[in-house]
Design an enzyme around this catalytic site. Structure first.
Site, PDB file in Angstrom:
ATOM      1  CG  LEU A  16      -2.184  -0.849   1.143  1.00 34.97           C
ATOM      2  CD1 LEU A  16      -2.940  -0.799   2.462  1.00 34.97           C
ATOM      3  CD2 LEU A  16      -3.089  -0.412  -0.006  1.00 34.97           C
ATOM      4  NE  ARG A  17       5.098   0.775  -3.377  1.00 37.75           N
ATOM      5  CZ  ARG A  17       5.708  -0.371  -3.507  1.00 37.75           C
ATOM      6  NH1 ARG A  17       6.030  -1.102  -2.442  1.00 37.75           N
ATOM      7  NH2 ARG A  17       6.037  -0.838  -4.691  1.00 37.75           N
ATOM      8  CE  LYS A  99       7.535 -11.057   2.156  1.00 42.69           C
ATOM      9  NZ  LYS A  99       6.960 -10.147   1.169  1.00 42.69           N
ATOM     10  CG  HIS A 136      10.693 -12.129  -1.687  1.00 41.04           C
ATOM     11  ND1 HIS A 136       9.962 -11.273  -2.467  1.00 41.04           N
ATOM     12  CD2 HIS A 136      11.666 -12.615  -2.493  1.00 41.04           C
ATOM     13  CE1 HIS A 136      10.475 -11.238  -3.693  1.00 41.04           C
ATOM     14  NE2 HIS A 136      11.512 -12.041  -3.731  1.00 41.04           N
ATOM     15  CG  LEU A 226      12.201  -9.103  -8.624  1.00 43.35           C
ATOM     16  CD1 LEU A 226      13.244  -8.337  -7.832  1.00 43.35           C
ATOM     17  CD2 LEU A 226      12.842 -10.278  -9.372  1.00 43.35           C
ATOM     18  CG  HIS A 258       7.344   0.340  -8.569  1.00 49.32           C
ATOM     19  ND1 HIS A 258       8.573   0.476  -7.984  1.00 49.32           N
ATOM     20  CD2 HIS A 258       6.860  -0.848  -8.130  1.00 49.32           C
ATOM     21  CE1 HIS A 258       8.837  -0.573  -7.224  1.00 49.32           C
ATOM     22  NE2 HIS A 258       7.804  -1.409  -7.297  1.00 49.32           N
ATOM     23  CB  ALA A 270      10.732  -5.738  -8.991  1.00 49.23           C
TER      24      ALA A 270
HETATM   25  O1  DOR Z   1       7.603  -7.108  -7.651  1.00 48.26           O
HETATM   26  C1  DOR Z   1       7.711  -6.873  -6.466  1.00 48.26           C
HETATM   27  N1  DOR Z   1       7.431  -5.648  -5.964  1.00 48.26           N
HETATM   28  N2  DOR Z   1       8.130  -7.837  -5.648  1.00 48.26           N
HETATM   29  C2  DOR Z   1       8.412  -7.604  -4.364  1.00 48.26           C
HETATM   30  O2  DOR Z   1       8.818  -8.507  -3.692  1.00 48.26           O
HETATM   31  C3  DOR Z   1       8.288  -6.235  -3.802  1.00 48.26           C
HETATM   32  C4  DOR Z   1       7.356  -5.414  -4.570  1.00 48.26           C
HETATM   33  C5  DOR Z   1       7.458  -3.935  -4.240  1.00 48.26           C
HETATM   34  O3  DOR Z   1       7.461  -3.574  -3.066  1.00 48.26           O
HETATM   35  O4  DOR Z   1       7.488  -3.119  -5.178  1.00 48.26           O
HETATM   36 ZN    ZN Z   2       5.150  -8.305  -2.283  1.00 46.99          ZN
END
Ligand code: DOR
Ligand code: ZN
Length: 351
Positions: A16-17, A99, A136, A226, A258, A270
């Site tokens: 959620l940032r 986590k 992860h 990822l 992002h 990612a």
């Molecule tokens: O693709 C991903 N984005 N994998 C992750 O493990 C973290 C996540 C992110 O926080 O942007």
């Molecule tokens: Zn994640």
């Protein structure tokens, strides 16, 4: 019109940032899901119960008026996380898991665990008090091929970890390989009376796309996440697992926003943003597998059961109606590109 009514789903893996990004993305999740397990990889990460309480307050303050969405908080495991902190987490009632990011594995993982042996007493405590560890599951050794990092993690890290802590409750997050699906299936205690100790979340994007999507007509940064998308054989194994009706597999979007400017650059982060159209993407994947009848349990029952929470009582309805995913969405001062922008989906959440 053809419609499908489901118990309101939960998202068991969500980014959620914070700040304006949080304000931009949270309404999309709250519109569809009753609850979500909120990832702690902020900058700086959410490492204490006090941090998690403050973050939870910011999430609740960012909710649209009238929303009853509940954030389920997590702590970010570091080499220094103490047994006392995880005990406080369990006692808080609002922290539901811890986590594990291997240091360097992904976005904002620099403060993650450098060696699991540093965490031994803390993991022992989590096992004793029944606080799940969310993993992860990728090794970070640069000598290991990027596409093999999950498979190698199972042998080098996960199997020894679970041998040392057989009663520790583990969620293998966003699995991407046949090996991971097979491992979780084999370990699942289905049919026995003991509570299951392992489960896995599966994203919509890993159900819908193979790694070819990353390179379709050119390099496509919005498909880069990822663990990275894998070959088609792995995607098929994930679809089989998700639609199997096994309670060890449940919904976790790993929606990870992002900004467009950072995604469309020489070195993009990612993450795939799927919170906007999450339930519709999953409906697409289940329908293509001829198993729409199994979507509800995957999306709305199995995760709650694993976490020992009540299933939701409210419902949502999706309608068969083709619609086009928008090219971008507002995102603070920037823009956000939803996964498969411009693509067409066959199911739409009813207003
Ligand atoms: O693709 C991903 N984005 N994998 C992750 O493990 C973290 C996540 C992110 O926080 O942007
Ligand atoms: Zn994640």
């Amino acid at each position: 019109m053809e419609t499908l009514t489901l118990t309101r789903p939960d998202d068991w893996h969500l980014h959620l940032r914070d700040g304006t990004a949080l304000q931009a993305v949270l309404p999309h999740t709250a519109r569809q899901f009753a609850r979500a397990i909120v990832m702690p990889n902020l900058k700086p990460p959410v490492t204490t119960v006090a941090d998690a309480a403050a973050y939870r307050d910011r999430i609740v303050a960012a909710l649209p008026a009238g929303s009853d969405f509940t954030p389920l908080m997590t702590l970010y495991l570091t080499d220094a996380t103490s047994p006392d902190e995880v005990r406080r987490a369990k006692d808080s009632g609002f922290v539901h898991a811890v986590k594990l990011y291997p240091a360097g594995a992904t976005t904002n993982s620099a403060a993650g665990v450098t060696d699991l042996r540093h965490c031994w007493p803390t993991l022992e405590t989590m096992q004793a008090i029944g606080l799940p560890l969310l993993i992860h599951g990728e090794v970070t050794d640069p000598a290991v091929d990027l596409f093999d990092r999950e498979r190698v993690f199972i042998d080098e890290q996960l199997i020894p970890l679970r041998a040392a802590f057989p009663a520790l409750r583990v969620v293998f997050e966003h699995i991407t390989t046949r090996e991971a699906a097979d491992y979780v299936t084999d370990c699942d205690g289905a049919g026995t009376t003991r509570a299951p100790t392992i489960a896995a979340t599966i994203t919509a994007h890993h159900l819908l796309y193979s790694r070819n999507a990353l390179f379709a007509g050119g390099l496509r940064p919005h498909w880069y996440c990822l663990p990275v998308l894998k070959r088609e054989t792995h995607r098929l194994a994930l679809v089989e697992a998700a639609t199997s009706g096994r309670s060890c597999f449940f919904l976790g979007t790993d929606s990870a926003p992002h900004a467009r400017r950072l995604k469309e650059s020489a070195c993009c982060g990612a993450g795939a943003f799927t919170a906007f159209h999450a339930i519709e993407l999953y409906a697409e994947a289940f329908e293509r597998a001829g198993r729409l009848d199994r979507l509800e349990a995957f999306a709305s029952f199995f995760g709650a059961d694993f976490y020992g929470l009540e299933r939701n009582r409210a419902t949502i309805t999706i309608e068969r109606a083709a619609w086009t995913i928008p090219h971008e969405l507002p995102f603070g001062d920037d823009r956000l590109v939803p996964l498969d922008a411009g693509g067409v989906l066959q199911w739409k959440l009813a207003a």
